[in-house]
Design a protein around this motif. Structure first.
Motif, PDB file in Angstrom:
ATOM      1  N   ASP A 269      12.998  -7.501 -11.410  1.00  0.00           N
ATOM      2  CA  ASP A 269      11.676  -6.877 -11.425  1.00  0.00           C
ATOM      3  C   ASP A 269      10.641  -7.776 -10.748  1.00  0.00           C
ATOM      4  OD1 ASP A 269       9.782  -4.834 -12.128  1.00  0.00           O
ATOM      5  OD2 ASP A 269       9.125  -6.084 -13.797  1.00  0.00           O
ATOM      6  N   ASP A 270      10.851  -9.093 -10.814  1.00  0.00           N
ATOM      7  CA  ASP A 270       9.948 -10.026 -10.119  1.00  0.00           C
ATOM      8  C   ASP A 270      10.011  -9.809  -8.609  1.00  0.00           C
ATOM      9  OD1 ASP A 270       9.177 -11.151 -12.512  1.00  0.00           O
ATOM     10  OD2 ASP A 270      10.649 -12.775 -12.425  1.00  0.00           O
ATOM     11  N   ASP A 271      11.212  -9.508  -8.089  1.00  0.00           N
ATOM     12  CA  ASP A 271      11.356  -9.233  -6.649  1.00  0.00           C
ATOM     13  C   ASP A 271      10.596  -7.968  -6.263  1.00  0.00           C
ATOM     14  OD1 ASP A 271      13.000 -11.446  -6.342  1.00  0.00           O
ATOM     15  OD2 ASP A 271      14.842 -10.297  -6.682  1.00  0.00           O
ATOM     16  N   VAL A 272      10.645  -6.972  -7.144  1.00  0.00           N
ATOM     17  CA  VAL A 272       9.903  -5.723  -6.893  1.00  0.00           C
ATOM     18  C   VAL A 272       8.401  -6.013  -6.865  1.00  0.00           C
ATOM     19  CG1 VAL A 272       9.373  -3.403  -7.738  1.00  0.00           C
ATOM     20  CG2 VAL A 272      11.704  -4.295  -7.928  1.00  0.00           C
ATOM     21  N   ASP A 273       7.937  -6.839  -7.809  1.00  0.00           N
ATOM     22  CA  ASP A 273       6.508  -7.186  -7.865  1.00  0.00           C
ATOM     23  C   ASP A 273       6.079  -7.934  -6.605  1.00  0.00           C
ATOM     24  OD1 ASP A 273       6.378  -6.027 -10.356  1.00  0.00           O
ATOM     25  OD2 ASP A 273       6.532  -7.920 -11.459  1.00  0.00           O
ATOM     26  N   ARG A 274       6.913  -8.863  -6.138  1.00  0.00           N
ATOM     27  CA  ARG A 274       6.609  -9.628  -4.918  1.00  0.00           C
ATOM     28  C   ARG A 274       6.504  -8.680  -3.713  1.00  0.00           C
ATOM     29  NH1 ARG A 274      10.880 -12.737  -3.449  1.00  0.00           N
ATOM     30  NH2 ARG A 274       9.681 -14.276  -2.301  1.00  0.00           N
ATOM     31  N   MET A 275       7.441  -7.746  -3.649  1.00  0.00           N
ATOM     32  CA  MET A 275       7.434  -6.795  -2.544  1.00  0.00           C
ATOM     33  C   MET A 275       6.229  -5.864  -2.620  1.00  0.00           C
ATOM     34  SD  MET A 275       9.057  -6.111   0.210  1.00  0.00           S
ATOM     35  CE  MET A 275      10.486  -7.137  -0.114  1.00  0.00           C
ATOM     36  N   TYR A 276       5.834  -5.518  -3.834  1.00  0.00           N
ATOM     37  CA  TYR A 276       4.664  -4.646  -4.008  1.00  0.00           C
ATOM     38  C   TYR A 276       3.391  -5.332  -3.516  1.00  0.00           C
ATOM     39  CZ  TYR A 276       0.914  -2.078  -6.310  1.00  0.00           C
ATOM     40  OH  TYR A 276      -0.240  -1.388  -6.568  1.00  0.00           O
ATOM     41  N   LEU A 277       3.236  -6.602  -3.831  1.00  0.00           N
ATOM     42  CA  LEU A 277       2.066  -7.346  -3.353  1.00  0.00           C
ATOM     43  C   LEU A 277       2.065  -7.423  -1.823  1.00  0.00           C
ATOM     44  CD1 LEU A 277       1.882 -10.266  -5.953  1.00  0.00           C
ATOM     45  CD2 LEU A 277       0.253  -8.385  -5.677  1.00  0.00           C
ATOM     46  N   LEU A 278       3.253  -7.564  -1.252  1.00  0.00           N
ATOM     47  CA  LEU A 278       3.342  -7.614   0.210  1.00  0.00           C
ATOM     48  C   LEU A 278       2.992  -6.256   0.833  1.00  0.00           C
ATOM     49  CD1 LEU A 278       3.935  -9.075   2.797  1.00  0.00           C
ATOM     50  CD2 LEU A 278       6.383  -8.704   2.424  1.00  0.00           C
ATOM     51  N   VAL A 279       3.461  -5.168   0.204  1.00  0.00           N
ATOM     52  CA  VAL A 279       3.102  -3.827   0.691  1.00  0.00           C
ATOM     53  C   VAL A 279       1.584  -3.626   0.597  1.00  0.00           C
ATOM     54  CG1 VAL A 279       3.255  -1.366   0.144  1.00  0.00           C
ATOM     55  CG2 VAL A 279       5.333  -2.742   0.246  1.00  0.00           C
ATOM     56  N   SER A 280       0.991  -4.087  -0.498  1.00  0.00           N
ATOM     57  CA  SER A 280      -0.465  -3.975  -0.659  1.00  0.00           C
ATOM     58  C   SER A 280      -1.179  -4.765   0.432  1.00  0.00           C
ATOM     59  CB  SER A 280      -0.881  -4.496  -2.042  1.00  0.00           C
ATOM     60  OG  SER A 280      -0.292  -3.736  -3.064  1.00  0.00           O
ATOM     61  N   LYS A 281      -0.664  -5.937   0.734  1.00  0.00           N
ATOM     62  CA  LYS A 281      -1.229  -6.778   1.798  1.00  0.00           C
ATOM     63  C   LYS A 281      -1.140  -6.064   3.154  1.00  0.00           C
ATOM     64  CE  LYS A 281      -0.097 -11.199   4.094  1.00  0.00           C
ATOM     65  NZ  LYS A 281      -1.343 -11.969   3.947  1.00  0.00           N
ATOM     66  N   GLN A 282       0.013  -5.443   3.420  1.00  0.00           N
ATOM     67  CA  GLN A 282       0.196  -4.744   4.692  1.00  0.00           C
ATOM     68  C   GLN A 282      -0.711  -3.512   4.783  1.00  0.00           C
ATOM     69  OE1 GLN A 282       1.402  -7.263   6.189  1.00  0.00           O
ATOM     70  NE2 GLN A 282       2.739  -6.006   7.444  1.00  0.00           N
ATOM     71  N   TYR A 283      -0.970  -2.886   3.645  1.00  0.00           N
ATOM     72  CA  TYR A 283      -1.891  -1.741   3.652  1.00  0.00           C
ATOM     73  C   TYR A 283      -3.303  -2.192   4.024  1.00  0.00           C
ATOM     74  CZ  TYR A 283      -4.995   1.903   2.011  1.00  0.00           C
ATOM     75  OH  TYR A 283      -5.999   2.850   1.950  1.00  0.00           O
ATOM     76  N   ILE A 284      -3.754  -3.294   3.454  1.00  0.00           N
ATOM     77  CA  ILE A 284      -5.076  -3.829   3.805  1.00  0.00           C
ATOM     78  C   ILE A 284      -5.118  -4.186   5.283  1.00  0.00           C
ATOM     79  CG2 ILE A 284      -6.711  -5.700   3.395  1.00  0.00           C
ATOM     80  CD1 ILE A 284      -6.554  -3.676   1.121  1.00  0.00           C
ATOM     81  N   ASN A 285      -4.040  -4.773   5.786  1.00  0.00           N
ATOM     82  CA  ASN A 285      -3.974  -5.078   7.220  1.00  0.00           C
ATOM     83  C   ASN A 285      -4.105  -3.807   8.057  1.00  0.00           C
ATOM     84  OD1 ASN A 285      -3.666  -7.823   6.854  1.00  0.00           O
ATOM     85  ND2 ASN A 285      -1.437  -7.808   7.063  1.00  0.00           N
ATOM     86  N   ARG A 286      -3.491  -2.736   7.558  1.00  0.00           N
ATOM     87  CA  ARG A 286      -3.512  -1.466   8.303  1.00  0.00           C
ATOM     88  C   ARG A 286      -4.934  -0.923   8.434  1.00  0.00           C
ATOM     89  NH1 ARG A 286      -3.949   1.729  11.223  1.00  0.00           N
ATOM     90  NH2 ARG A 286      -2.687   3.524  11.836  1.00  0.00           N
ATOM     91  N   LEU A 287      -5.798  -1.258   7.482  1.00  0.00           N
ATOM     92  CA  LEU A 287      -7.182  -0.780   7.526  1.00  0.00           C
ATOM     93  C   LEU A 287      -8.003  -1.513   8.589  1.00  0.00           C
ATOM     94  CD1 LEU A 287      -7.979  -0.507   3.701  1.00  0.00           C
ATOM     95  CD2 LEU A 287      -7.280   1.314   5.267  1.00  0.00           C
ATOM     96  N   ASP A 288      -7.524  -2.681   8.998  1.00  0.00           N
ATOM     97  CA  ASP A 288      -8.231  -3.482  10.008  1.00  0.00           C
ATOM     98  C   ASP A 288      -7.577  -3.249  11.365  1.00  0.00           C
ATOM     99  OD1 ASP A 288      -9.334  -5.371  11.690  1.00  0.00           O
ATOM    100  OD2 ASP A 288      -9.255  -7.005  10.218  1.00  0.00           O
ATOM    101  N   PRO A 289      -8.261  -2.620  12.313  1.00  0.00           N
ATOM    102  CA  PRO A 289      -7.649  -2.316  13.615  1.00  0.00           C
ATOM    103  C   PRO A 289      -7.202  -3.560  14.375  1.00  0.00           C
ATOM    104  CG  PRO A 289     -10.022  -1.951  13.676  1.00  0.00           C
ATOM    105  CD  PRO A 289      -9.650  -2.154  12.245  1.00  0.00           C
ATOM    106  N   ASN A 290      -7.756  -4.706  14.025  1.00  0.00           N
ATOM    107  CA  ASN A 290      -7.364  -5.937  14.711  1.00  0.00           C
ATOM    108  C   ASN A 290      -6.100  -6.561  14.141  1.00  0.00           C
ATOM    109  OD1 ASN A 290      -9.684  -5.942  16.424  1.00  0.00           O
ATOM    110  ND2 ASN A 290     -10.910  -6.684  14.706  1.00  0.00           N
ATOM    111  N   ARG A 291      -5.612  -6.000  13.010  1.00  0.00           N
ATOM    112  CA  ARG A 291      -4.433  -6.595  12.372  1.00  0.00           C
ATOM    113  C   ARG A 291      -3.286  -5.602  12.222  1.00  0.00           C
ATOM    114  NH1 ARG A 291      -5.958  -8.909   6.852  1.00  0.00           N
ATOM    115  NH2 ARG A 291      -8.031  -8.017   6.972  1.00  0.00           N
ATOM    116  N   VAL A 292      -3.338  -4.495  12.925  1.00  0.00           N
ATOM    117  CA  VAL A 292      -2.303  -3.471  12.789  1.00  0.00           C
ATOM    118  C   VAL A 292      -1.017  -3.934  13.472  1.00  0.00           C
ATOM    119  CG1 VAL A 292      -1.648  -1.109  13.351  1.00  0.00           C
ATOM    120  CG2 VAL A 292      -3.983  -1.613  12.670  1.00  0.00           C
TER     121      VAL A 292
END
Length: 324
Positions: free
Chosen positions: A174-197
Motif C-alpha cells: 500500500d505504501d507503493d500505491v501511496d508513492r505512485m499516487y503522489l507522483l500522479v498528483s505531481k504530474q497532474y499539477i505539471n499538466r496544468l503548467d504549459p511550460n512543464r507538459v
C-alpha cells in the motif's frame, strides 16, 4: 509566470504565408538576429509558445526552514514535491542533527524521483531527478491500478492459506500505491503548467483532471485492501463463510479492473455494467451481514463494499468523460 500581453496584427506574404512580428524588446533581450531559429510549441488550448534558441529556464529552488518541527517539515517537503515543480528543495536550520538528516533521506525514499544531493551542518539539499517526459499521468494511473489489482488478488489467495508473510507484504505494498499516487498528483499539477507538459502526455486538461480523480479512488481501494489484510491476521472465518467472502473479493476485484478498463478505453457500456454489478454486490454484502459470523468479518465486508463504491466512482467518471 505571466509577464504581460502584446497585441500584434497578422499579415500575409505571398498567397499562403501568415506573418506576425515579434516584439523588438523581447527579441533583443533574447539575443535574436536575422536568421535566428526559434522553437514553436503548440498548446492544447490553441495558443503557441515561442522559445528563443539556447533558452534554459533557471532551476526553481524551494527554501524550507528546519526549526525542530519534523512533522511540519515532512508536510512541507511533500507539498513542495507535489505542487511546486521545484528542481531543488533546500532545507536550512541553525543546526540539523544526523537523526533529522536520516529522516529527510527516509522521506525522499517515500517520494519517487527525488534524493538528497548535499548535506552540511546547517543545510540539506534535495534534487528532483524525475524525467517527466518518460513518466506520464496516464502511465502512473495504469501502474497504480496494476498494484491495487495485485493487492486484491493476494487478499483473495491468502484467505485460502493464512500466510502472515503475504499479509504483511500486502500491507507494505500500500505504501507503493501511496508513492505512485503522489507522483500522479505531481504530474497532474505539471499538466496544468504549459511550460512543464510532458511531450508524451496525450491527455488534455479535462482528461487529466478526471484521471487524477480516478487515481484518488484507486489509492483508497489500496487502503481498503491493506485494511482487509490487516484484519485477516486477527480473525478466524469458518469455511462456509470464507467461500462467500472470497466470492465478494473476486467480484470487487472484477469491478475495479473493469472500471479502470472502461476509463482507459472510454467504454461506457462497460462502465454501466460496473454500476449494475456494484448494486448486486451490495445485496450480497447485506445477505452475508445477516449471518452469525458477521460481527467478526464486519470490517472485511465494509471494505469490500467501499471498494465497489470507489470502482463505481471511476465508472461514473468514464461516463462523464464520454460527454466531451
Amino acid at each position: 509566470m505571466f509577464c504581460g500581453m502584446d497585441i500584434r496584427k497578422v499579415q500575409m506574404t505571398g498567397k499562403s504565408t501568415f506573418i506576425v512580428t515579434l516584439p523588438k524588446k523581447w527579441a533583443v533581450n533574447s539575443g535574436l538576429a536575422a536568421g535566428s531559429m526559434v522553437s514553436i510549441s503548440y498548446r492544447s488550448d490553441g495558443a503557441i509558445v515561442v522559445t528563443p534558441p539556447g533558452y534554459k529556464a533557471p532551476p526553481r529552488v524551494k527554501k524550507l526552514k528546519y526549526d525542530e518541527q519534523i512533522d511540519e517539515l515532512r508536510r512541507n517537503i511533500i507539498g513542495a514535491y507535489v505542487i511546486g515543480g521545484y528542481q531543488f528543495i533546500e532545507i536550512r536550520g541553525s543546526y540539523i542533527p544526523q537523526k533529522i538528516k536520516k529522516e529527510i533521506r527516509g522521506m525522499c525514499h517515500e517520494l519517487i524521483g527525488i534524493e538528497v544531493v548535499e548535506e552540511t551542518d546547517d543545510k540539506v539539499v534535495i534534487q528532483d531527478l524525475l524525467d517527466t517526459d518518460e513518466f506520464t499521468l496516464e502511465k502512473g494511473f495504469k501502474r497504480m491500478s496494476s498494484l491495487v489489482f495485485l493487492m486484491l488478488d493476494d487478499v483473495i489467495n491468502v484467505m485460502k492459506v493464512k500466510d502472515s508473510g503475504l499479509l504483511n507484504e500486502i500491507i507494505a505494498r500500500d505504501d507503493d500505491v501511496d508513492r505512485m499516487y503522489l507522483l500522479v498528483s505531481k504530474q497532474y499539477i505539471n499538466r496544468l503548467d504549459p511550460n512543464r507538459v510532458s511531450k508524451r502526455d496525450e491527455l488534455n486538461l479535462i482528461e487529466s483532471f478526471y484521471y487524477r480523480l480516478a487515481a484518488q479512488n484507486i489509492e483508497r481501494i489500496g487502503d481498503h485492501a491493506a485494511k482487509i489484510a490487516g484484519h485477516l491476521n486477527h480473525v478466524e472465518i469458518s469455511d462456509n463463510v470464507l467461500i462467500q467472502v472470497m466470492g465478494l473479493g473476486k467480484v470487487s476485484q472484477g469491478l475495479v479492473s473493469h472500471s479502470v478498463e472502461s476509463l482507459r478505453h472510454s467504454d461506457t457500456d462497460l462502465a454501466n455494467k460496473v454500476l449494475k454489478e456494484k448494486k448486486d454486490l451490495g445485496r450480497k454484502v447485506s445477505e452475508i451481514s445477516q449471518s452469525p459470523a458477521a460481527p467478526s468479518i464486519e470490517i472485511i465486508l465494509d471494505s469490500f463494499n467501499r471498494i465497489s463504491d470507489y470502482a463505481a466512482n471511476i465508472a461514473e467518471l468514464t461516463i462523464d468523460l464520454s460527454q466531451l
